[in-house]
Design a protein around this motif. Structure first.
Motif, short mmCIF file in Angstrom:
data_model
loop_
_atom_site.label_atom_id
_atom_site.label_comp_id
_atom_site.label_asym_id
_atom_site.label_seq_id
_atom_site.Cartn_x
_atom_site.Cartn_y
_atom_site.Cartn_z
N PRO A 36 56.00 37.35 53.17
CA PRO A 36 54.74 37.89 52.68
C PRO A 36 54.39 39.22 53.38
O PRO A 36 54.87 39.48 54.49
N TYR A 37 53.61 40.05 52.72
CA TYR A 37 53.13 41.29 53.33
C TYR A 37 51.74 41.58 52.79
O TYR A 37 51.33 41.01 51.77
N GLU A 38 51.00 42.42 53.50
CA GLU A 38 49.64 42.72 53.06
C GLU A 38 49.59 44.07 52.35
O GLU A 38 50.28 45.00 52.72
N GLU A 39 48.75 44.15 51.33
CA GLU A 39 48.55 45.42 50.65
C GLU A 39 47.05 45.60 50.42
O GLU A 39 46.37 44.66 50.00
N GLU A 40 46.57 46.80 50.73
CA GLU A 40 45.14 47.04 50.60
C GLU A 40 44.85 47.84 49.33
O GLU A 40 45.61 48.72 48.96
N PHE A 41 43.73 47.49 48.71
CA PHE A 41 43.31 48.20 47.49
C PHE A 41 41.85 48.62 47.64
O PHE A 41 41.06 47.90 48.24
N VAL A 42 41.53 49.78 47.11
CA VAL A 42 40.14 50.21 47.05
C VAL A 42 39.84 50.46 45.58
O VAL A 42 40.47 51.32 44.94
N ILE A 43 38.92 49.70 45.03
CA ILE A 43 38.66 49.82 43.60
C ILE A 43 37.19 50.15 43.38
O ILE A 43 36.35 49.87 44.23
N PRO A 44 36.88 50.80 42.24
CA PRO A 44 35.47 51.14 41.98
C PRO A 44 34.61 49.90 41.80
O PRO A 44 35.05 48.91 41.19
N TYR A 45 33.41 49.97 42.32
CA TYR A 45 32.49 48.84 42.22
C TYR A 45 31.78 48.84 40.88
O TYR A 45 31.40 49.89 40.36
N ARG A 46 31.62 47.66 40.31
CA ARG A 46 30.75 47.49 39.13
C ARG A 46 29.80 46.34 39.45
O ARG A 46 30.19 45.43 40.20
N PRO A 47 28.61 46.34 38.88
CA PRO A 47 27.71 45.22 39.16
C PRO A 47 28.30 43.91 38.63
O PRO A 47 29.04 43.93 37.64
N ASN A 48 27.96 42.79 39.30
CA ASN A 48 28.34 41.45 38.86
C ASN A 48 29.85 41.19 38.82
O ASN A 48 30.31 40.36 38.05
N SER A 65 37.66 39.78 38.18
CA SER A 65 37.52 41.09 37.55
C SER A 65 38.03 42.18 38.47
O SER A 65 38.53 43.21 38.01
N ALA A 66 37.94 41.95 39.78
CA ALA A 66 38.51 42.91 40.73
C ALA A 66 40.04 42.92 40.61
O ALA A 66 40.66 43.99 40.58
N LEU A 67 40.64 41.73 40.49
CA LEU A 67 42.09 41.66 40.32
C LEU A 67 42.52 42.30 39.00
O LEU A 67 43.58 42.93 38.91
N MET A 68 41.67 42.13 37.98
CA MET A 68 41.98 42.75 36.68
C MET A 68 41.96 44.27 36.80
O MET A 68 42.77 44.96 36.16
N ALA A 90 39.57 28.30 51.06
CA ALA A 90 40.10 28.08 49.72
C ALA A 90 38.96 27.83 48.75
O ALA A 90 38.03 27.08 49.05
N ARG A 91 39.00 28.49 47.60
CA ARG A 91 37.98 28.32 46.56
C ARG A 91 38.48 28.93 45.26
O ARG A 91 39.58 29.49 45.21
N GLN A 92 37.65 28.85 44.20
CA GLN A 92 38.05 29.44 42.93
C GLN A 92 37.67 30.93 42.90
O GLN A 92 36.54 31.28 43.26
N SER A 93 38.60 31.75 42.43
CA SER A 93 38.30 33.19 42.41
C SER A 93 37.37 33.56 41.26
O SER A 93 36.70 34.57 41.30
N CYS A 94 37.30 32.70 40.23
CA CYS A 94 36.43 33.05 39.09
C CYS A 94 34.96 32.92 39.44
O CYS A 94 34.11 33.54 38.79
N THR A 95 34.63 32.11 40.45
CA THR A 95 33.22 31.97 40.82
C THR A 95 32.94 32.64 42.17
O THR A 95 31.87 32.43 42.75
N ALA A 96 33.89 33.42 42.66
CA ALA A 96 33.68 34.14 43.92
C ALA A 96 33.12 35.53 43.58
O ALA A 96 33.86 36.41 43.13
N LEU A 97 31.82 35.72 43.77
CA LEU A 97 31.17 36.97 43.39
C LEU A 97 31.33 38.01 44.50
O LEU A 97 31.10 37.71 45.67
N ILE A 98 31.73 39.21 44.08
CA ILE A 98 31.99 40.28 45.03
C ILE A 98 30.75 40.57 45.88
O ILE A 98 30.84 40.78 47.10
#
Ligand code: HEM
Ligand code: SF4
Ligand code: FES
Lengths: 253, 202
Positions: free
Chosen positions: A21-33, A38-41, A80-88
């Motif tokens: 495994p290795y780590e990779e960092e991403f910086v993505i534009p913020y959107r509300p909610n 949606s971040a992974l998308m 551990a949790r579900q990513s669909c209900t993890a709000l940014i």
């Protein structure tokens, strides 16, 4: 102002089941909610990491997007949790995403939860009603029992409780909380109870019920609020009785 | 190992932790507490225990073998866990980790303690007030004994809590909560008994 807001995400990636495994960092534009999905998308839409290098899109699983299928489970900021209900908006940044390493990693955040489905087969987590003729309606279930049994039926085999359990790991063969609780569910059903002893015997085998060490992380972590530790203690009682029946003899099946 | 023995071994491990090992521990601490009434009182109590009929039989079957099984299987259990209190810092998870840690500390302490007392007795040393007084004369040993006693008592008290779960006695969250209060009360009470006893040799 808000147009310039960004979200920092560090993903633990893995290209193949057997590669490191290795780590990779991403910086993505913020959107509300936004949520983690949606971040992974967004990363998938534009797979460029924080250094500005083009990379492969991150792989993950999802299905229902409303916390009922369990497919999108991953370790988010250590839990551990579900990513669909993890709000940014509710997560501390940088957001760390890791696969649930209790399970074999297929790629990036995607894991293979087959062991849970094998466990459900092992404990006969169903009610056998098939026959050569119509068996008619089954016996009724008392309403009060139905109410607590319904809570147990909410399990979506997401694997979070296994990931949180210190006794589920590569050094042990512990079946984990979720399939155990299913034994309590199906043994509570009036028709299911006809195979009660069989299910109990299955979890009294190696890697079964007795391997629980009562850390109770499962009940704290289950997204469905399933009373897993109550189920385990109730099964411990049933197994104690079953143990005496097996040894001293009993006409109960 | 034969198939499907794990359930039996686990239940045996759980049972032996309370009966007889836990009961012996309580008895041992109570006898030692006589030291707070002076050397004579302690020597009389210890002498009484020494002269119980079937002493070797009792020592082997009520103390040594059950403890040996519990300790060896306990080590195996302890090292198959992958502790994660840093990620999941819930109260019960801490107790889970401490149960394993205290088990290992207890093993080190009990081994040393048995070597220093029972084994030396078999070699001809006299077990009495003076023997213990000589041991804890050394401040390092006194500290070691206090840590050992507290660890053992914690392990027993918290073990009682999980014993009640393992046998399906405390099922509801409420009964498990009350059981936490009661067993932690036992931890405090037995710690006081144990520490008062060891300090009586100073
Ligand atoms: C004075 C000696 C000891 C006493 C009185 C004692 C007592 C107990 C009791 C009552 C339990 C609870 C059983 C249950 O969970 O159902 C327990 C569990 C345990 N003991 Fe001991 N014990 C002693 C020594 C040791 C030693 C030397 C070890 C070795 C490391 C050990 C390791 C463990 C472990 C790992 C557990 C947890 C088992 C589980 O959660 O499944 N114990 N002990
Ligand atoms: S019991 Fe809860 S945490 Fe465990 S698999 Fe089912 S839904 Fe997920
Ligand atoms: S996508 Fe189904 S639970 Fe998240």
């Amino acid at each position: 102002m808000s147009e310039n807001k960004t979200v920092r995400i560090i993903v633990t990636r893995q290209d193949r089941p057997d590669s490191p495994p290795y780590e990779e960092e991403f910086v993505i534009p913020y959107r509300p909610n936004m949520n983690v999905i949606s971040a992974l998308m967004e990363i998938r839409r534009n797979p460029v990491n924080a250094k500005g290098e083009k990379t492969t899109p991150v792989v993950w699983e999802m299905n229902c997007l409303e916390e009922v299928c369990g497919a999108c489970s991953m370790v988010i900021n250590g839990k551990a949790r579900q990513s669909c209900t993890a709000l940014i908006d509710q997560l501390e940044q940088p957001i760390r995403l890791e696969p649930m390493r209790t399970f074999p990693v297929i790629r990036d955040l995607q894991v293979d939860r087959s062991r849970m489905f094998d466990s459900l087969k092992k404990v006969k987590a169903w009610i056998p009603i098939d026959g050569t003729y119509d068996l008619g309606p089954g016996p009724r279930m008392p309403e009060r029992k139905r109410q607590w049994a319904y809570e147990l039926s909410k399990c979506m085999t997401c694997g979070v409780c296994l990931e949180a359990c210190p006794n589920v790991n590569s050094k042990s063969n512990f079946i984990g909380p979720a399939p155990l609780s299913q034994v309590r569910l199906f043994n509570a059903h009036p028709t299911g109870a006809m195979h009660k002893a069989e299910r109990l015997e299955a979890i009294m085998g190696d890697g079964g019920l007795a391997n629980c060490g009562n850390s109770q992380n499962c009940v704290q972590s289950c997204p469905k609020g399933i009373p897993l530790t109550t189920s385990i203690a109730a099964l411990n009682r049933a197994a104690t009785i079953q143990m005496f029946r097996n040894f001293f003899g009993s006409d109960e099946v | 190992m034969a198939q499907n023995r794990e359930f039996f071994y686990r239940r045996l491990h759980s049972l032996l932790g309370v009966i007889p090992v836990g009961l012996f521990l309580v008895q041992h601490l109570v006898v030692n507490h006589f030291a707070t009434r002076g050397p004579e009182a302690f020597n009389r109590a210890a002498h009484f225990m020494e002269n119980l009929p079937f002493r070797y039989f009792l020592e082997i079957f009520v103390i040594f073998l059950p403890l040996l099984f519990h300790a060896i299987y306990g080590l195996y259990i302890a090292f198959t866990a992958q502790n994660n209190v840093s990620r999941y810092s819930y109260f019960r998870n801490w107790m889970f980790m401490l149960q394993r840690l205290s088990g290992v500390i207890t093993l080190i302490f009990v081994t040393w303690h048995v070597w220093e007392t029972r084994v030396q007795a078999a070699f001809g040393a006299k077990v009495n007030y003076d023997m213990m007084a000589n041991i804890v004369d050394n401040p390092f040993m006194l500290a070691f004994y206090i840590v050992g006693i507290v660890s053992t008592v914690f392990h027993f008290a918290n073990g009682l809590w999980s014993f009640f779960v393992s046998w399906g006695i405390t099922v509801t969250p409420r009964s498990q909560q009350i059981s936490t209060y009661v067993t932690m009360g036992i931890f405090v009470a037995l710690s006081i008994v144990g520490i008062r006893a060891i300090l009586a040799f100073v």
